[in-house]
Every structure is written in structure tokens, then in C-alpha cells.
Design a protein around this motif. Structure first.
Motif, mmCIF file in Angstrom:
data_model
loop_
_atom_site.group_PDB
_atom_site.id
_atom_site.type_symbol
_atom_site.label_atom_id
_atom_site.label_comp_id
_atom_site.label_asym_id
_atom_site.label_seq_id
_atom_site.Cartn_x
_atom_site.Cartn_y
_atom_site.Cartn_z
ATOM 1 N N THR A 170 0.627 -0.936 0.075
ATOM 2 C CA THR A 170 -0.097 0.159 -0.023
ATOM 3 C C THR A 170 0.637 1.181 0.352
ATOM 4 O OG1 THR A 170 -1.921 -1.158 1.881
ATOM 5 C CG2 THR A 170 -1.985 1.193 1.133
ATOM 6 N N PRO A 171 0.353 1.740 -1.220
ATOM 7 C CA PRO A 171 1.643 3.119 -0.893
ATOM 8 C C PRO A 171 1.132 4.004 0.264
ATOM 9 C CG PRO A 171 0.082 3.526 -2.691
ATOM 10 C CD PRO A 171 -0.236 2.413 -2.192
ATOM 11 N N GLN A 172 2.233 4.817 0.385
ATOM 12 C CA GLN A 172 2.076 5.754 1.766
ATOM 13 C C GLN A 172 1.484 6.997 1.588
ATOM 14 O OE1 GLN A 172 3.197 4.190 4.599
ATOM 15 N NE2 GLN A 172 4.269 6.217 4.561
ATOM 16 N N SER A 173 0.735 6.980 0.474
ATOM 17 C CA SER A 173 -0.315 8.406 -0.102
ATOM 18 C C SER A 173 -1.775 8.126 -0.262
ATOM 19 C CB SER A 173 0.056 8.443 -1.522
ATOM 20 O OG SER A 173 0.148 7.571 -3.069
ATOM 21 N N SER A 174 -1.781 6.721 0.051
ATOM 22 C CA SER A 174 -2.733 6.325 0.235
ATOM 23 C C SER A 174 -3.484 6.451 2.144
ATOM 24 C CB SER A 174 -3.501 5.202 -0.444
ATOM 25 O OG SER A 174 -2.856 3.976 0.058
ATOM 26 N N GLU A 175 -2.557 5.910 3.030
ATOM 27 C CA GLU A 175 -2.708 5.772 4.307
ATOM 28 C C GLU A 175 -3.237 7.592 5.009
ATOM 29 O OE1 GLU A 175 0.199 3.344 5.458
ATOM 30 O OE2 GLU A 175 -0.091 2.238 4.305
ATOM 31 N N TYR A 176 -4.642 7.621 5.637
ATOM 32 C CA TYR A 176 -4.972 8.834 5.891
ATOM 33 C C TYR A 176 -4.854 8.469 7.517
ATOM 34 C CZ TYR A 176 -5.887 9.692 1.884
ATOM 35 O OH TYR A 176 -5.495 10.288 0.368
ATOM 36 N N PRO A 177 -5.000 9.193 8.455
ATOM 37 C CA PRO A 177 -4.953 8.989 9.521
ATOM 38 C C PRO A 177 -6.581 8.455 10.093
ATOM 39 C CG PRO A 177 -4.793 11.448 9.923
ATOM 40 C CD PRO A 177 -4.110 10.618 8.255
ATOM 41 N N LYS A 178 -6.406 8.012 11.111
ATOM 42 C CA LYS A 178 -7.973 7.482 11.586
ATOM 43 C C LYS A 178 -8.593 8.408 12.196
ATOM 44 C CE LYS A 178 -7.208 2.323 12.913
ATOM 45 N NZ LYS A 178 -8.557 1.500 12.143
ATOM 46 N N ARG A 179 -10.165 8.548 11.590
ATOM 47 C CA ARG A 179 -10.955 9.605 12.146
ATOM 48 C C ARG A 179 -12.261 9.769 13.016
ATOM 49 N NH1 ARG A 179 -12.094 9.644 6.663
ATOM 50 N NH2 ARG A 179 -10.870 11.200 5.202
ATOM 51 N N PRO A 180 -12.247 10.527 14.054
ATOM 52 C CA PRO A 180 -12.989 10.179 15.077
ATOM 53 C C PRO A 180 -14.050 9.410 14.552
ATOM 54 C CG PRO A 180 -13.146 12.778 14.581
ATOM 55 C CD PRO A 180 -11.936 11.708 13.415
#
Length: 68
Positions: free
Chosen positions: A43-53
Motif C-alpha cells: 500500500t502506497p503511503q499516499s493512500s494511507e490516512y489517519p483514523k478519524r473520530p
């Protein structure tokens, strides 16, 4: 390129479709798990997002009130 979690979700959807329609899911679960684990590592880093509340009931009811 899809992220690992996207492919896991897609695979779970395919499995659910097979169960819903009574069609044999002829997939080796150990092999599938290994494939998905390997893909998750690509998985590319650009497609990873921090978890949202999490979404709360107030947010959901406000959304439904606005939409419908």
C-alpha cells in the motif's frame, strides 16, 4: 493501485455475495489471507490516512434531517 484495506473490504463483499446467493466460495482462506497480507505491505503511503473520530448519533441524525 488499491490499498490493503480496500482489497480486504472488496474481498469480504465478494464473499458475502457468494453466501447471499448460495454459491460455493471455493477460496483457500490461508492463501487469501497471505495474499491480502502481502498486498497490505504494498500500500502506497499516499493512500494511507489517519483514523478519524467515530461518527456520533447527533451527526447521523443531523445528516438524515438535512438529506431527507
Amino acid at each position: 493501485m488499491y490499498g490493503g484495506s480496500s482489497l480486504c473490504d472488496y474481498t469480504a463483499g465478494l464473499h458475502a455475495w457468494h453466501l447471499l446467493h448460495g454459491i460455493l466460495w471455493n477460496i483457500n482462506n490461508e492463501e487469501l489471507h497471505s495474499i491480502l497480507k502481502g498486498v497490505a505491505g504494498l500500500t502506497p503511503q499516499s493512500s494511507e490516512y489517519p483514523k478519524r473520530p467515530p461518527c456520533e448519533m447527533d451527526t447521523s441524525s443531523n445528516f438524515l434531517h438535512i438529506v431527507g
